[in-house]
Design an enzyme around this catalytic site. Structure first.
Site, PDB file in Angstrom:
ATOM      1  N   GLY A  76      -9.898 -91.958 -37.711  1.00  0.00           N
ATOM      2  CA  GLY A  76     -11.381 -92.322 -38.191  1.00  0.00           C
ATOM      3  C   GLY A  76     -11.651 -93.875 -38.494  1.00  0.00           C
ATOM      4  O   GLY A  76     -12.531 -93.962 -38.826  1.00  0.00           O
ATOM      5  N   HIS A 113       4.309 -90.919 -30.738  1.00  0.00           N
ATOM      6  CA  HIS A 113       3.914 -92.202 -31.469  1.00  0.00           C
ATOM      7  C   HIS A 113       4.946 -92.102 -32.834  1.00  0.00           C
ATOM      8  O   HIS A 113       4.193 -91.403 -33.639  1.00  0.00           O
ATOM      9  CB  HIS A 113       2.556 -92.863 -31.641  1.00  0.00           C
ATOM     10  CG  HIS A 113       2.286 -93.941 -32.193  1.00  0.00           C
ATOM     11  ND1 HIS A 113       1.032 -94.164 -32.569  1.00  0.00           N
ATOM     12  CD2 HIS A 113       2.990 -94.788 -32.601  1.00  0.00           C
ATOM     13  CE1 HIS A 113       1.248 -95.403 -33.190  1.00  0.00           C
ATOM     14  NE2 HIS A 113       2.376 -95.752 -33.163  1.00  0.00           N
ATOM     15  N   ASP A 160       0.992 -88.235 -33.041  1.00  0.00           N
ATOM     16  CA  ASP A 160       1.306 -89.287 -34.074  1.00  0.00           C
ATOM     17  C   ASP A 160       2.379 -88.611 -35.230  1.00  0.00           C
ATOM     18  O   ASP A 160       1.883 -87.584 -35.665  1.00  0.00           O
ATOM     19  CB  ASP A 160       0.153 -89.640 -34.774  1.00  0.00           C
ATOM     20  CG  ASP A 160      -0.651 -90.488 -33.856  1.00  0.00           C
ATOM     21  OD1 ASP A 160      -0.091 -91.380 -33.332  1.00  0.00           O
ATOM     22  OD2 ASP A 160      -1.991 -90.093 -33.680  1.00  0.00           O
ATOM     23  N   GLY A 164      -9.774 -95.956 -33.329  1.00  0.00           N
ATOM     24  CA  GLY A 164     -11.289 -96.354 -33.085  1.00  0.00           C
ATOM     25  C   GLY A 164     -11.598 -96.246 -31.650  1.00  0.00           C
ATOM     26  O   GLY A 164     -12.685 -97.002 -31.458  1.00  0.00           O
ATOM     27  N   ASP A 172      -4.580 -97.680 -29.412  1.00  0.00           N
ATOM     28  CA  ASP A 172      -4.922 -96.610 -30.329  1.00  0.00           C
ATOM     29  C   ASP A 172      -5.555 -97.112 -31.531  1.00  0.00           C
ATOM     30  O   ASP A 172      -4.950 -97.942 -32.193  1.00  0.00           O
ATOM     31  CB  ASP A 172      -3.417 -95.989 -30.497  1.00  0.00           C
ATOM     32  CG  ASP A 172      -3.647 -94.681 -31.442  1.00  0.00           C
ATOM     33  OD1 ASP A 172      -4.483 -94.333 -31.998  1.00  0.00           O
ATOM     34  OD2 ASP A 172      -2.460 -94.281 -31.962  1.00  0.00           O
TER      35      ASP A 172
END
Length: 232
Positions: free
Chosen positions: A152, A71, A40, A184, A182
């Site tokens: 999170g 990403h 990320d 959780g 993407d």
């Protein structure tokens, strides 16, 4: 990587955003049973957080033979995304960060021309319909199941309607486009996600926050495979 008769795959992609940045090489070695690694990149503009950029992302390349899935949660991806295409197997940028779908298709064509898989991502409140007639132009569609920018967060099940719409069109048109999710993602959210049609499961905190990350990768994969088996 497993695949069901309809073509839906099961790919687990631990997100290094949840790893210990001070020892990334050791952290990725702890998930050596994963198919992909998810990277990320955040710029503190498109999203409120800042992660890292190209130099840190490239530092992982010598330490793994995994598919590296970038990403880009950044502004102006047309300027920056091509810099990632030479070193990574897939590069995904956000639909919200470009002017329109035509600009997204043009950037995807440029990334594919370099030899990387091109992905497009949408936030939870962005409709998927503008993409449905252009799916052959993208190798990946990444559906965000949280608001991008922080790890999170709690999974948002309402985004699975978009996954179902994607799965229906991909299967109807016989496309190889992968559906990625993407945000959780853990064992519980994997089951409905797989049932809806997800191929690639990005899991951050649920993997690297576990005392045995590889065990969690296996558990997420088994949950996805069980959901596919139940649906056949």
């Amino acid at each position: 990587m497993s695949e069901n008769p309809a073509g839906q795959k099961t790919i687990i992609a631990p997100s290094i955003l949840a790893a210990d940045f001070s020892r990334l090489a050791e952290e990725i070695a702890r998930v050596d049973n994963a198919e992909w690694l998810h990277i990320d990149v955040m710029d503190a503009h498109f999203v409120p957080n800042l992660s890292f950029g190209l130099p840190v992302a490239k530092s992982l390349v010598p330490h793994t033979d995994k598919h590296l899935d970038v990403h880009l949660m950044i502004e102006d991806p047309a300027r920056w995304a091509p810099d990632y295409a030479n070193d990574f197997q897939s590069v995904t940028f956000h639909l919200e960060a470009v002017q329109d779908v035509d600009e997204a298709v043009a950037l995807a064509d440029k990334l594919r021309g370099v030899g990387t898989m091109a992905g497009i991502s949408i936030k939870p409140n962005t409709p998927v319909e503008p993409l449905l007639d252009h799916l052959e132009k993208f190798d990946i569609v990444l559906v965000m199941s949280v608001e991008p920018g922080f790890g999170g967060q709690k999974f948002m099940p309402e985004v699975l309607d978009k996954v179902r719409a994607l799965r229906e069109r991909i299967d109807a048109d016989g496309l190889s486009t992968l559906i990625e999710i993407d945000g959780g993602i853990g064992i519980e959210s994997t089951t409905p996600s797989a049932e809806a049609g997800v191929d690639v499961f990005v899991a951050g905190s649920s993997v690297f926050g576990h005392e045995a990350p590889a065990t969690q990768v296996t558990a997420i994969r088994e949950a996805a495979q069980a959901a596919l088996a139940d649906g056949q």
